[in-house]
Design a protein around this motif. Structure first.
Motif, PDB file in Angstrom:
ATOM      1  N   SER A   1       0.836  -1.209   0.000  1.00 21.83           N
ATOM      2  CA  SER A   1       0.000   0.000   0.000  1.00 21.83           C
ATOM      3  C   SER A   1       0.865   1.250   0.000  1.00 21.83           C
ATOM      4  O   SER A   1       0.590   2.212  -0.720  1.00 21.83           O
ATOM      5  CB  SER A   1      -0.930   0.024   1.217  1.00 21.83           C
ATOM      6  N   GLU A   2       1.914   1.220   0.797  1.00 26.22           N
ATOM      7  CA  GLU A   2       2.814   2.376   0.854  1.00 26.22           C
ATOM      8  C   GLU A   2       3.496   2.606  -0.486  1.00 26.22           C
ATOM      9  O   GLU A   2       3.649   3.746  -0.931  1.00 26.22           O
ATOM     10  CB  GLU A   2       3.853   2.186   1.958  1.00 26.22           C
TER      11      GLU A   2
ATOM     12  N   ASP B   1       0.985   4.253  -2.665  1.00 26.26           N
ATOM     13  CA  ASP B   1       0.775   5.626  -2.176  1.00 26.26           C
ATOM     14  C   ASP B   1       1.922   6.541  -2.606  1.00 26.26           C
ATOM     15  O   ASP B   1       1.692   7.659  -3.074  1.00 26.26           O
ATOM     16  CB  ASP B   1       0.664   5.654  -0.642  1.00 26.26           C
TER      17      ASP B   1
ATOM     18  N   ILE C   1       1.849   7.191  -6.415  1.00 31.04           N
ATOM     19  CA  ILE C   1       0.791   8.148  -6.768  1.00 31.04           C
ATOM     20  C   ILE C   1       1.162   9.552  -6.315  1.00 31.04           C
ATOM     21  O   ILE C   1       0.963  10.531  -7.054  1.00 31.04           O
ATOM     22  CB  ILE C   1      -0.564   7.677  -6.203  1.00 31.04           C
ATOM     23  N   PHE C   2       1.749   9.667  -5.134  1.00 29.86           N
ATOM     24  CA  PHE C   2       2.217  10.980  -4.675  1.00 29.86           C
ATOM     25  C   PHE C   2       3.267  11.528  -5.640  1.00 29.86           C
ATOM     26  O   PHE C   2       3.209  12.697  -6.038  1.00 29.86           O
ATOM     27  CB  PHE C   2       2.788  10.897  -3.259  1.00 29.86           C
TER      28      PHE C   2
ATOM     29  N   LYS D   1      -8.337   7.970  -9.093  1.00 29.51           N
ATOM     30  CA  LYS D   1      -7.530   6.788  -8.808  1.00 29.51           C
ATOM     31  C   LYS D   1      -8.456   5.703  -8.299  1.00 29.51           C
ATOM     32  O   LYS D   1      -9.437   5.971  -7.612  1.00 29.51           O
ATOM     33  CB  LYS D   1      -6.399   7.063  -7.829  1.00 29.51           C
TER      34      LYS D   1
ATOM     35  N   TYR E   1      -7.313  -0.105  -4.373  1.00 30.10           N
ATOM     36  CA  TYR E   1      -6.213  -1.036  -4.548  1.00 30.10           C
ATOM     37  C   TYR E   1      -6.795  -2.453  -4.624  1.00 30.10           C
ATOM     38  O   TYR E   1      -7.704  -2.801  -3.890  1.00 30.10           O
ATOM     39  CB  TYR E   1      -5.223  -0.941  -3.393  1.00 30.10           C
TER      40      TYR E   1
END
Length: 157
Positions: A15-16, A19, A22-23, A36, A39
């Protein structure tokens, strides 16, 4: 131009990883993320002797030409620590251009639409969530018509 990007990871904190990717996409000059997906946990495709993946699709808008944008995406992958272990093998992050509007494009480095996306629910299901009526410019089918529902994708909230 509107780009649909497929993101995938199966090494580390999944997940990180998504994240952060995407950041990082949101920090590119003149890029705006429009949507978006959730997940999706998915079984490996191609090389099956590896951990499950976490996948997502992002829709963004920018004015970069496809090959220039691909170069930017490869830089993000490198900065995040991507190393290619084997074809379709484990990866910290993978960012693929799936579509760019209704463009049909082919060069030595890039094919748009992504040539195998219609075979991969791990891309189709997240895309179905954010753009169900998008029509594949080559196959002339809506995303929902192409979903195979055979990859055992599990949507994570």
């Amino acid at each position: 131009m509107n780009y649909f990007l497929g993101l995938g990871t199966n090494i580390g904190d999944l997940s990180e990883n998504l994240d952060i990717a995407i950041f990082n996409l949101s920090q590119i000059k003149d890029v705006t993320i429009l949507k978006k997906s959730s997940y999706y946990k998915t079984k490996p495709w191609g090389y099956k002797e590896q951990e499950d993946f976490l996948n997502a699709v992002v829709l963004l808008i920018c004015e970069y030409e496809p090959e220039d944008f691909l170069s930017i995406l490869r830089d993000i992958e490198s900065q995040m620590g991507k190393k290619i272990i084997c074809k379709w093998g484990p990866r910290l992050i993978d960012i693929d251009i799936l579509f760019c509007d209704d463009l049909i494009f082919e060069s030595e480095k890039l094919i748009i639409p992504h040539p195998r996306l219609h075979e991969r629910d791990f891309v189709l299901l997240p895309m179905l969530e954010i753009a169900p009526d998008f029509v594949h410019p080559v196959l002339k089918k809506k995303i929902g018509e192409m979903c195979l529902k055979g990859d055992l994708c599990l949507k994570l909230e």
